[in-house]
Design an enzyme around this catalytic site. Structure first.
Site, PDB file in Angstrom:
ATOM      1  CG  ASP A  32      -1.954  -1.143   1.172  1.00 50.55           C
ATOM      2  OD1 ASP A  32      -1.911  -1.943   0.216  1.00 50.55           O
ATOM      3  OD2 ASP A  32      -2.755  -1.265   2.112  1.00 50.55           O
ATOM      4  CD  GLU A  80      -7.111  -0.056   3.062  1.00 50.24           C
ATOM      5  OE1 GLU A  80      -5.994   0.035   3.599  1.00 50.24           O
ATOM      6  OE2 GLU A  80      -8.188   0.180   3.655  1.00 50.24           O
ATOM      7  CE  LYS A 137      -3.540  -4.281   1.227  1.00 49.43           C
ATOM      8  NZ  LYS A 137      -4.244  -3.513   2.239  1.00 49.43           N
ATOM      9  CE  LYS A 140      -8.038  -0.644   7.222  1.00 41.54           C
ATOM     10  NZ  LYS A 140      -8.039   0.567   6.346  1.00 41.54           N
ATOM     11  CB  VAL A 165       2.476   2.584   4.868  1.00 45.74           C
ATOM     12  CG1 VAL A 165       3.871   3.181   4.848  1.00 45.74           C
ATOM     13  CG2 VAL A 165       1.750   2.848   3.557  1.00 45.74           C
ATOM     14  CB  THR A 166       0.447   2.108   8.713  1.00 48.60           C
ATOM     15  OG1 THR A 166      -0.744   1.427   9.145  1.00 48.60           O
ATOM     16  CG2 THR A 166       0.051   3.359   7.960  1.00 48.60           C
ATOM     17  CB  CYS A 170      -2.101  -2.596   5.386  1.00 45.18           C
ATOM     18  SG  CYS A 170      -3.755  -1.880   5.234  1.00 45.18           S
ATOM     19  CD  GLN A 210       4.200 -14.674  22.482  1.00 43.91           C
ATOM     20  OE1 GLN A 210       3.764 -15.765  22.826  1.00 43.91           O
ATOM     21  NE2 GLN A 210       3.437 -13.669  22.103  1.00 43.91           N
TER      22      GLN A 210
HETATM   23  N1  TIU Z   1      -2.563   0.349   4.307  1.00 43.49           N
HETATM   24  C1  TIU Z   1      -3.000   0.575   5.547  1.00 43.49           C
HETATM   25  O1  TIU Z   1      -2.293   0.390   6.526  1.00 43.49           O
HETATM   26  N2  TIU Z   1      -4.293   1.093   5.668  1.00 43.49           N
HETATM   27  C2  TIU Z   1      -4.676   1.939   6.684  1.00 43.49           C
HETATM   28  O2  TIU Z   1      -5.834   2.340   6.742  1.00 43.49           O
HETATM   29  N3  TIU Z   1      -3.725   2.309   7.581  1.00 43.49           N
HETATM   30  C3  TIU Z   1      -3.854   3.202   8.588  1.00 43.49           C
HETATM   31  O3  TIU Z   1      -2.920   3.313   9.400  1.00 43.49           O
HETATM   32  N4  TIU Z   1      -4.939   3.965   8.652  1.00 43.49           N
END
Ligand code: TIU
Length: 232
Positions: A32, A80, A137, A140, A165-166, A170, A210
């Protein structure tokens, strides 16, 4: 060039422990890196976030992407986003919170988080080559309601180098999905970023705790080093 046979395996200096990867069975999965998350006026900013927090991941991803392209590693980019009629966007996702603009509303980069709009596309610095795979997609996780599992099966992929990210949203969701499906995931620490630095840190810790409950974590430099050094 003589003696230029490609290494087939490499050891990544990772946490919680080094991991040996078979390169032909390894793909680079870039999550993303879209204008909607990285640039002002997109989905990330409508949620109230400081998008400048994510810029630090671009260069490290770029170095690994270049190495992957040079070595012929399978490269997969994800995005996304939703269909223009929002038929794949659950009301629970669209209606939540009090964003400045909602998914589907018109914004400065087109409709927020909608496929085909400028904001939905990947940033120019990491733009996919025509030969690379792009997975769209709705959620997430990159496996939910996508062809990713089929693509990985088709190419015989067992290991994923994951960045993007992030970190805690995701990237973490995708790594958890991948781990349950049997993939070894190495998350590239400096190739991930969050709007919340503390969530980035904890998101990485959750993966490697872990004994590596979800996977491994390594810096881009360690991944690059391993890609250069053969163990066979
Ligand atoms: N790609 C992804 O992480 N989608 C999000 O909505 N991330 C946020 O941190 N909002």
């Amino acid at each position: 060039m003589l003696n230029s046979a490609k290494p087939t395996k490499g050891v990544i200096s990772a946490e919680p422990e080094p991991i040996t990867l078979d390169w032909p069975a390894t793909a680079l999965l870039i999550i993303d890196m879209q204008r909607d998350f990285m640039e002002p006026g997109g989905f990330g900013e409508t949620l109230g976030n400081d998008v400048s927090q994510l810029a630090r991941a671009v260069k490290p991803i770029g170095t690994v992407l270049t190495a992957a392209r040079d070595t012929g590693m399978l490269v997969i980019h994800t995005r996304e986003g939703h269909l223009p009629d929002l038929s794949d966007a659950p009301p629970a996702k669209v209606e939540r919170g009090a964003p400045s603009l909602r998914i589907g509303d018109p914004g400065p980069m087109g409709r927020i988080l909608i496929r085909g709009e400028a904001g939905h596309d990947i940033i120019p610095e990491l733009y996919p080559l025509d030969s690379e795979i792009v997975i769209d997609k709705p959620g997430k996780g990159a496996f939910y309601a996508t062809e990713l599992g089929d693509v990985l099966g088709k190419y015989g992929i067992e290991n994923l180098l994951v960045c993007g990210v992030t970190t805690e949203v995701c990237v973490n969701t995708t790594v958890r999905e991948a781990n349950d499906r049997g993939y070894r995931c190495v998350v590239i620490a400096d190739g991930c970023a969050s709007y919340f630095p503390e969530f980035h840190e904890m998101g990485l810790k959750m993966i490697k705790a872990q004994g590596g409950i979800f996977g491994w974590v390594a810096d881009s430099a360690a991944v690059l080093e391993a890609m250069k050094v053969s163990t066979t």
